[in-house]
Enzyme design. Structure first.
Site, PDB file in Angstrom:
ATOM      1  N   PRO A 275      95.653   0.176-124.274  1.00 11.89           N
ATOM      2  CA  PRO A 275      95.655  -0.138-122.841  1.00 11.89           C
ATOM      3  C   PRO A 275      94.271  -0.645-122.417  1.00 11.89           C
ATOM      4  O   PRO A 275      93.260  -0.084-122.844  1.00 11.89           O
ATOM      5  CB  PRO A 275      95.950   1.205-122.170  1.00 11.89           C
ATOM      6  CG  PRO A 275      96.524   2.073-123.225  1.00 11.89           C
ATOM      7  CD  PRO A 275      96.013   1.589-124.543  1.00 11.89           C
ATOM      8  N   VAL A 276      94.235  -1.703-121.611  1.00  8.47           N
ATOM      9  CA  VAL A 276      92.930  -2.272-121.246  1.00  8.47           C
ATOM     10  C   VAL A 276      92.352  -1.602-120.000  1.00  8.47           C
ATOM     11  O   VAL A 276      93.088  -1.055-119.183  1.00  8.47           O
ATOM     12  CB  VAL A 276      92.986  -3.815-121.026  1.00  8.47           C
ATOM     13  CG1 VAL A 276      93.249  -4.540-122.322  1.00  8.47           C
ATOM     14  CG2 VAL A 276      93.987  -4.173-119.965  1.00  8.47           C
TER      15      VAL A 276
ATOM     16  N   GLY B 205      88.117   1.868-124.888  1.00  8.44           N
ATOM     17  CA  GLY B 205      87.310   1.021-125.778  1.00  8.44           C
ATOM     18  C   GLY B 205      88.027  -0.224-126.265  1.00  8.44           C
ATOM     19  O   GLY B 205      87.745  -0.713-127.369  1.00  8.44           O
TER      20      GLY B 205
ATOM     21  N   ASP C  10      81.180   2.544-127.985  1.00 11.51           N
ATOM     22  CA  ASP C  10      82.473   1.893-128.230  1.00 11.51           C
ATOM     23  C   ASP C  10      82.440   0.968-129.456  1.00 11.51           C
ATOM     24  O   ASP C  10      83.307   1.083-130.329  1.00 11.51           O
ATOM     25  CB  ASP C  10      82.940   1.123-126.986  1.00 11.51           C
ATOM     26  CG  ASP C  10      83.437   2.061-125.901  1.00 11.51           C
ATOM     27  OD1 ASP C  10      83.186   3.271-126.012  1.00 11.51           O
ATOM     28  OD2 ASP C  10      84.066   1.585-124.943  1.00 11.51           O
TER      29      ASP C  10
HETATM   30  O1  PMV Z   1      84.661   4.799-119.331  1.00 10.83           O
HETATM   31  P1  PMV Z   1      84.207   4.797-120.718  1.00 10.83           P
HETATM   32  O2  PMV Z   1      85.155   5.352-121.697  1.00 10.83           O
HETATM   33  O3  PMV Z   1      83.591   3.527-121.140  1.00 10.83           O
HETATM   34  O4  PMV Z   1      83.067   5.909-120.815  1.00 10.83           O
HETATM   35  C1  PMV Z   1      81.902   5.902-120.087  1.00 10.83           C
HETATM   36  C2  PMV Z   1      81.082   7.011-120.614  1.00 10.83           C
HETATM   37  C3  PMV Z   1      79.925   7.381-119.714  1.00 10.83           C
HETATM   38  O5  PMV Z   1      79.266   8.478-120.338  1.00 10.83           O
HETATM   39  C4  PMV Z   1      80.408   7.817-118.350  1.00 10.83           C
HETATM   40  C5  PMV Z   1      78.960   6.217-119.529  1.00 10.83           C
HETATM   41  C6  PMV Z   1      78.182   5.822-120.784  1.00 10.83           C
HETATM   42  O6  PMV Z   1      77.624   4.707-120.777  1.00 10.83           O
HETATM   43  O7  PMV Z   1      78.059   6.600-121.728  1.00 10.83           O
END
Ligand code: PMV
Length: 327
Positions: free
Chosen positions: A107-108, A113, A158
């Site tokens: 899912p986007v 990720g 990611d």
């Molecule tokens: O929303 P996501 O899965 O990309 O996660 C962001 C994770 C945070 O800790 C909130 C931000 C970060 O850059 O690590």
């Protein structure tokens, strides 16, 4: 005669938000993958199509010509992939035309990720097509560059997890360390469908931290302790402890103000259905929640989250990072 590569999506098991301030986090690759197919074109143009986003267009010497979708959106969303392709072409020292088709089961824009998984798959597919010796390190670096175009200043979690797979312990100053996890981690992932902005949620936490530095500092300390205990639970195959730690981690995130009604609704449904542990995952303010459960409870938890209105599915950890698919 093209080459197809794929890369996995991820969930953050522990430590989101706190990771921004130097605390550790644990990320897990899941068995939902993004696929990229690369083939040579007769001309020198680059054609990119995303099946999921319904966007396509040609990049030709700095010009963009849309083929499918809104021109501005297509350019913005395909640009990171163009950058990934160009980096591989530089390594190959070749200027060839390419068709790239991406297709994803992830899912986007839900914090799973998907953009990094697509970028890793594109880099690997083009590399294999042009016989470039691409180490995983190369794929990671290229996907990271693509992510920077997409998200500004991402932490790099990611692209790392989509390239290397498995379970990673991540900390800003020390980078990534694989955690040796032998246990199965049966997960239910529930998407609230509520669009969220990582940037907005991170800014929210920052202003809370500015207002209550001592209080947030002690939450940071607790978050670190949770991650350290979770590493032990993961290595020891202790699903029950893992679940309890997830629930405590969620309480901290709730305290930071990054949960919302849509997440709490799904989280309560999973809890009532007998999940061992439940939390939001990623930035919060919508997006996804995750639950872990014993295998015999998993379907029940899934159904409960679906009944509560979540777009939910079962996922499992995967050790496989980016890979070339058999032709
Ligand atoms: O929303 P996501 O899965 O990309 O996660 C962001 C994770 C945070 O800790 C909130 C931000 C970060 O850059 O690590």
């Amino acid at each position: 005669m093209g080459v197809v590569a794929s890369a996995p999506a991820k969930v953050i098991l522990f430590g989101e938000h706190f990771v921004v301030y130097g605390e550790p986090a644990i990320v897990l690759a899941i068995d939902k993958r993004a696929y990229a197919k690369a083939e040579i074109r007769e001309d020198k143009r680059l054609f990119l199509r995303s099946q999921n986003l319904n966007l396509a267009g040609f990049f030709d010497n700095g010009n963009f010509k849309v083929e499918e979708g809104n021109p501005k959106e297509a350019r913005i969303k395909l640009e990171p992939l163009k950058c990934a392709v160009e980096k591989v072409l530089e390594m190959a020292k070749e200027k060839v035309g390419l068709n790239i088709e991406v297709n994803s089961t992830v899912p986007v824009a839900a914090g799973l990720g998907s953009s990094a998984a697509v970028a890793s798959a594109v880099a690997a597919a083009v590399g294999a097509l042009l016989n470039v010796k691409m180490s995983r390190e190369n794929v990671f670096r290229i996907a990271f560059e693509a992510e920077k175009i997409m998200h500004g200043t991402p932490s790099g979690v990611d692209p790392a997890i989509s390239t290397f797979g498995g379970t990673l312990l991540f900390q800003m100053d020390t980078g990534f360390k694989p955690i040796d996890v032998k246990m199965d981690i049966p997960l239910v992932i529930g998407n609230t469908g509520v669009e969220r902005s990582t940037r907005v949620q991170v800014a929210k936490v920052r202003s809370l931290r500015d207002k209550y530095p001592q209080i947030i500092e002690s939450m940071m300390h607790t978050a670190r302790e949770i991650v350290l205990r979770a590493v032990e639970a993961l290595k020891g195959g202790d699903l029950e402890t893992l679940g309890e730690l997830m629930t405590i981690n969620h309480a901290l995130l709730y305290g930071l103000g990054v949960s919302d009604e849509s997440l709490e609704w799904l989280i309560n449904a999973a809890r009532k259905a007998g999940a061992l542990g439940v939390k939001l995952t990623g930035a919060g303010g919508g997006g996804c929640m995750i639950a872990i459960a014993n295998t015999d409870r998993l379907e029940k938890v899934l159904e409960a989250v679906q009944r509560a209105g979540g777009n939910a599915f079962i996922a499992r950890k995967t050790d496989e990072g980016v890979r070339i698919e058999p032709s």
